[in-house]
Design an enzyme around this catalytic site. Structure first.
Site, mmCIF file in Angstrom:
data_model
loop_
_atom_site.group_PDB
_atom_site.id
_atom_site.type_symbol
_atom_site.label_atom_id
_atom_site.label_comp_id
_atom_site.label_asym_id
_atom_site.label_seq_id
_atom_site.Cartn_x
_atom_site.Cartn_y
_atom_site.Cartn_z
ATOM 1 N N HIS A 84 0.810 -1.210 0.000
ATOM 2 C CA HIS A 84 0.000 0.000 0.000
ATOM 3 C C HIS A 84 0.847 1.264 0.000
ATOM 4 O O HIS A 84 0.318 2.374 -0.064
ATOM 5 C CB HIS A 84 -1.002 0.006 1.166
ATOM 6 C CG HIS A 84 -0.400 0.118 2.529
ATOM 7 N ND1 HIS A 84 -0.139 -0.975 3.325
ATOM 8 C CD2 HIS A 84 -0.017 1.195 3.262
ATOM 9 C CE1 HIS A 84 0.360 -0.572 4.477
ATOM 10 N NE2 HIS A 84 0.436 0.748 4.459
ATOM 11 N N ASP A 92 0.780 -7.700 1.359
ATOM 12 C CA ASP A 92 1.092 -6.296 1.596
ATOM 13 C C ASP A 92 2.596 -6.035 1.604
ATOM 14 O O ASP A 92 3.166 -5.608 2.605
ATOM 15 C CB ASP A 92 0.468 -5.846 2.921
ATOM 16 C CG ASP A 92 0.395 -4.330 3.031
ATOM 17 O OD1 ASP A 92 0.719 -3.642 2.044
ATOM 18 O OD2 ASP A 92 0.010 -3.842 4.109
ATOM 19 N N SER A 100 4.662 4.437 9.948
ATOM 20 C CA SER A 100 5.525 3.301 10.259
ATOM 21 C C SER A 100 5.310 2.143 9.309
ATOM 22 O O SER A 100 5.993 1.126 9.407
ATOM 23 C CB SER A 100 5.299 2.833 11.700
ATOM 24 O OG SER A 100 3.972 2.355 11.848
#
Length: 1028
Positions: free
Chosen positions: A120, A151, A233
């Protein structure tokens, strides 16, 4: 730009962030407000994670204690591999809207220049960005791989660009992740350059978290720990005491709990090794989502004791098995597997883990696999052909008529359990702005022809002429039960290019190509129609007013003048049927860079154009071709006498359903008002006008209409007035007020004679003062008596509230008005009514008698030509819309710092990423002054592509600052809109990127979509998907 990479945008202090419409990701609140994320509007909904996950073991850890020497040595080594990633997705694509954000990554191959981060972050759509190393060296990054499901993604940088530090890499050790392992998360937490968070792994077998309607990982287990990471983060390495990366930070919770979710590194390690060898990263799928379910749930689904015993014996530490959750229709497993099937074996191998399942599928693309499942206690064996996961992951999109389209992705299909096919609208704009929703539509048919995929859709769109109206059939992906049918107006004149963008993994860019030139518009033909009849209206003259109304639809291809919308619809009043003249609210037609269509008798649609924009009184005169309308349109009779307070009248208006309503009423008040200024971004507003209110509840429900006498004479227009944006709801206030028709006559009479008025105005805004105030401020008793005699109904004078910033050719002089001046006379006439100010329209200089500081003074007041106040040019540069400061800016500011004013900016653009905000003035480029648009265009044209430059800017609050920005001609080429009466549209568009656009026509890219532009300040955010 702060050295630590955090963006600090300069703006008007009072501006607010405008929420987008449909949430895509859901982020942790900061300071009691939701923080926008990679594609996350501030009003994002928060979704619950399945209950099973909330019962997981959590080992809470407080802030890191004084680290041991071993940990200190590890951290010192790790931080040199961690980078802060600043990036943009330039246009909406798949699950994500266009956006600018920050995240984290870490070097996994120092020699070749590979950085591992989240998928993402790498983005499914067009990406551009850069990374900052620990020593604050910066270099560009480009995507080389983004996984279709999991991801993670890999970026590439040039190792030779890092000259002042020795590059180090982190080794990936997925097998080192164990329950109880102490870890550190080293990254760009909460947008800070470097944060180190401590925690302990508590679970290895968590199902992938659900982030809501946006991108979600699946078909993998996640690692759970308590580390309290937040926005920015994403992509951080999770390291053990040996300095090895054992997981990848991916998401966290939004309810304040310190729980974080990490992606295991098995599949990222495999992908990295393939890329190192120059091999494609094969990904297989049977279009089935599996989830881990514990043995007790599997038993309820029909797992037999014999198979449970076999699994526990083969894997003593396993507590769960894979269960089919979603099987996509028309996929390889459709009709073979069912939801609730417990997976036992694949190709004869006992299997309980995602990693091994991925291994088998990825190595079997194009082949057949055998699956043994238990269904209700019965063994079922099926064979499924393994498909290519990359083939159902879109790698191209088409832009046409203002919208952006691609094939429906596996991500979206899995989320809603539908077949992975169809045309998905990822940017619902221009002709395809459906029901005021930014994305999520599936187009089933266009012009009565099916569009099952992007190729079919493209072929259909190639044949549709400009300005055609076609029927489309569509559904929203969140409500597939409801099929919508709409008529859309195909715009191929403001958006002439039909372009395809294809992802190029070699360059990291998306390559654009033109597909087809627009088909010319068909010649309009005259059409016949009849008006409806108003039943129950006793006065025939009043009933006939319906023949004087037309519906007006205005579409803006570019956001100018701080106007917040790209499309507006309302009603106008025909004032000359023979010439096709219509008066309409300026809140509906705000400027002349637009498409206007009018609908006569709810039947005939014809184009119109702007003839006149009133600078103060909130109306626009437009004109259509009356020869195309064969209907009994009637010119409204306008009263020459002002309506009075208490006078009875008939209210005729249009409600929110565009239905006409009628009510007898009376005028309750006539008050001199000015519409409140918008604090966040100046935009057109009406000032110095007499507002009429009436005694009927319909007045608040109707945006447009008239007040009419029983003789059929229109006494006042009922108009909507665009007001301020409320800080709490971020919604625009609209006022509904009457405007007396005699105030129109000086303008309309000239236009009917074929003369376009060139009005002049006093450079000020005024408000009413009563005699008690006037006396205190120094107005003599003699003048107070004259006021009472001149205006018996309202004893008032006008005080200057604000003096506008004058155009450059006007300099301050002693004969200028000042705030607090009370106007007594203009050219010898006592001024007690707003209408008496109209004498300024035709005079270059007015003789004025005023009261200032208790003293009467005579002044020679110069008036300002209003044609200089309307926008006639806009430059789109690096995603920012630049123009001369429009009239509303001059009304609200005391000094113009330059004539290069930022009116709007596109999300995902350099302007957005580097913090150049609406309401800023640009005064210099690379140290060279740019007082106007010509000098600005000249200087920025000298800057090479992908090169940093300096802009000196001044905020609306007079705060100077410097922004450094990198030019991006590939996605955001400079273009212009220039008013040109000789052109059919009244404007011409020019591209400055002549190498790629030799025709000089601006490409129709999603970054010029006005719905993807902000005309007010909105914070740049950090990426961190979170769940509740």
């Amino acid at each position: 730009m702060d050295l630590n990479g955090e963006t600090s945008t300069k703006r008007k202090r009072s501006s607010v962030a405008a929420p987008a419409e449909r949430p895509a990701k859901h982020l942790k609140p900061e300071s009691s407000t939701l923080t926008p994320g990679d594609a996350t509007p501030a009003n994002g909904t928060v979704y619950d994670v399945e209950d099973e996950e909330d019962t997981g073991r959590v080992m809470p850890i407080g802030p890191a204690q004084a680290d041991s020497p071993e940990w200190q040595a590890t951290i010192e080594k790790v931080v040199k591999s961690v980078v802060s990633i600043h990036f943009c997705q330039t246009c909406s694509f798949d699950t994500d809207l266009s956006m600018s954000s920050q995240a984290t990554g870490f070097v996994v191959d120092a020699e070749r220049g590979y950085i591992l981060t989240n998928r993402h972050v790498v983005c499914a759509g067009p990406f551009w960005g850069y990374c900052i190393f620990d020593n604050h060296e910066e270099c560009d990054v480009r995507p080389v791989y983004r996984d279709p499901v999991h991801d993670f993604g890999i970026l590439k940088f040039d190792p030779k660009a890092i000259r002042y530090m020795e590059l180090t890499e982190l080794k990936l050790r997925p097998e080192a992740a164990r329950v109880g392992c102490e870890i550190r998360v080293v990254g760009n937490d909460a947008g800070e350059k470097l944060s180190i968070l401590s925690g302990v792994i508590s679970r290895l077998d968590r199902n992938a978290p659900e982030y809501g309607d946006g991108y979600c990982d699946f078909n993998t287990n996640y690692i759970q720990a308590a580390a309290a990471a937040s926005g920015g983060s994403s992509g951080s390495p999770v390291v053990n005491i040996d300095g090895h990366a054992i997981a990848l930070q991916a998401g966290g919770r939004a309810d304040g709990a310190a729980t974080d979710y990490f992606l295991p590194l098995d599949r990222p390690l495999r992908a990295l090794e393939c890329i190192r060898r120059g091999e494609p990263v094969a990904r297989g799928t049977i279009q089935t989502q599996w989830i881990l379910k514990p043995f007790d749930e599997c038993r309820r689904l029909g797992l037999t004791p014999e198979w449970e015993a076999a699994v526990r014996k083969a894997s003593p530490h396993e507590t769960s098995m894979l269960v089919a959750e979603i099987i996509l229709p028309e996929g390889p497993a459709d009709g073979k597997l069912e939801e609730g099937d417990v997976l036992l074996q694949v190709n004869g191998e006992l299997l309980t883990q995602f990693i091994r399942l991925d291994d088998i599928l990825d190595s079997s693309v194009g082949k057949t696999v055998r699956l043994l499942v238990q269904r209700g206690g019965q063994n079922v064996e099926v064979e499924c052909e393994v498909g290519d996961l990359h083939a159902i992951t879109p790698d191209r999109f088409v832009t046409v008529a203002g919208g952006t389209f691609h094939n429906l992705s596996y991500q979206q299909a899995r989320l809603y359990a539908i077949a992975a096919r169809g045309v998905y609208v990822c940017e619902a704009a221009g002709s395809f702005k459906l029901e005021n929703t930014l994305s999520g539509w599936i187009i089933d048919a266009v012009d009565k022809r099916p569009t099952r995929n992007l190729d079919e859709f493209t072929e259909v769109m190639k044949t549709i002429p400009d300005r055609a109206r076609v029927v489309i059939s569509y559904r929203h992906i969140r409500d597939l039960h409801t099929r919508g049918t709409s008529i859309v107006y195909i715009d191929r004149h403001w958006h002439p290019k039909m372009r395809m963008a294809i992802r190029n993994d070699e360059t990291g860019l998306w390559d654009f190509s033109d597909l087809a030139d627009p088909v010319p518009a068909e010649t309009p033909v005259p059409r016949k129609a009849d008006f409806i009849q108003l039943d129950g209206v006793s006065q025939p003259a009043v009933a006939d007013i319906v023949r004087s109304f037309v519906r007006v639809s205005c579409t803006m291809p570019l956001k100018l003048d701080g106007y917040p919308q790209a499309k507006k619809t309302g009603f106008g009043l025909v004032i000359d049927a023979e010439k096709g003249l219509v008066v309409v609210s300026r809140a509906i037609v705000p400027y002349n860079l637009c498409d206007i269509n009018i609908t006569v008798a709810d039947s005939i649609i014809v184009a119109a154009k702007v003839i006149f924009l009133h600078p103060l009184q909130n109306y626009t005169i437009i004109q259509y071709d009356p020869s195309l309308v064969q209907a009994p349109v009637q010119s409204a009779k306008l009263s020459t006498e002002y309506i009075k307070q208490g006078q009875e009248t008939i209210f005729v208006g249009f409600n929110q359903n565009f239905r006409i309503v009628v009510a007898k009423t009376a005028v309750t008040d006539i008050t001199t008002v000015s519409i409140p200024a918008n604090a966040s971004a100046p935009r057109y507003r009406a000032i110095n006008l007499d507002a009429i209110t009436v005694d009927t509840g319909l007045s608040g429900q109707c945006t447009n209409g008239v007040l009419i006498g029983e003789d059929g004479v229109v006494q006042a227009l009922w108009l909507n007035y665009l007001g301020e944006r409320t800080p709490s709801s971020h919604k625009d206030v609209e006022y509904h007020l009457g405007f007396a028709t005699p105030a129109l006559l000086p303008v309309t009479s000239k236009i009917q004679q074929g003369i376009i008025p060139k009005l002049r105005i006093l450079n000020m805004e005024s408000y009413v003062v009563q005699m008690s105030q006037a006396r205190i401020m120094g107005v003599s008793e003699e003048w107070i008596q004259k006021v009472a005699q001149a205006n018996p109904s309202r004893h008032q004078l006008f005080m200057v509230r604000k003096v506008d910033c004058p155009p450059p050719q006007f300099t301050d002089n002693a004969d200028s008005l000042q705030e607090g001046d009370i106007i007594l006379t203009l050219d010898g006439q006592l001024i007690t009514r707003v209408s008496e100010l109209d004498k300024m329209y035709e005079k270059e200089v007015l003789d004025a008698l005023i009261v200032r500081n208790g003293q009467e003074m005579h002044l020679k007041l110069p008036t300002v030509p209003t044609e200089d106040l309307e926008t006639d040019r806009a430059v789109v540069f690096c995603g920012a819309v630049l123009q001369k400061p429009h009239h509303a800016v001059r009304q609200q500011i005391s000094k113009l710092h330059s004539e290069v004013y930022v009116s709007a900016r596109s999300r995902g653009s350099p302007a957005y990423q580097y913090g150049l905000a609406p309401t800023n003035f640009i005064t210099a480029v690379n140290g060279v002054p740019t007082p106007n648009l010509d000098s600005f265009v000249r200087e920025v044209s000298k800057i090479p592509d992908n090169t940093y430059f300096r802009l000196r800017a001044v905020t609306f609050d007079n705060v100077p600052w410097v922004v450094t920005m990198k030019k991006n001609d590939h996605y955001f080429p400079m273009s212009e809109y220039v008013k040109d009466p000789s052109q059919p549209l009244g404007w011409r568009t020019v591209s400055h990127d002549r190498d790629r656009h030799k025709d000089g026509i601006t490409p129709d890219a999603a970054n010029l979509n006005p719905d993807a532009m902000d005309e007010v300040y909105e914070e740049v955010s950090d990426v961190e998907p979170e769940v509740d």
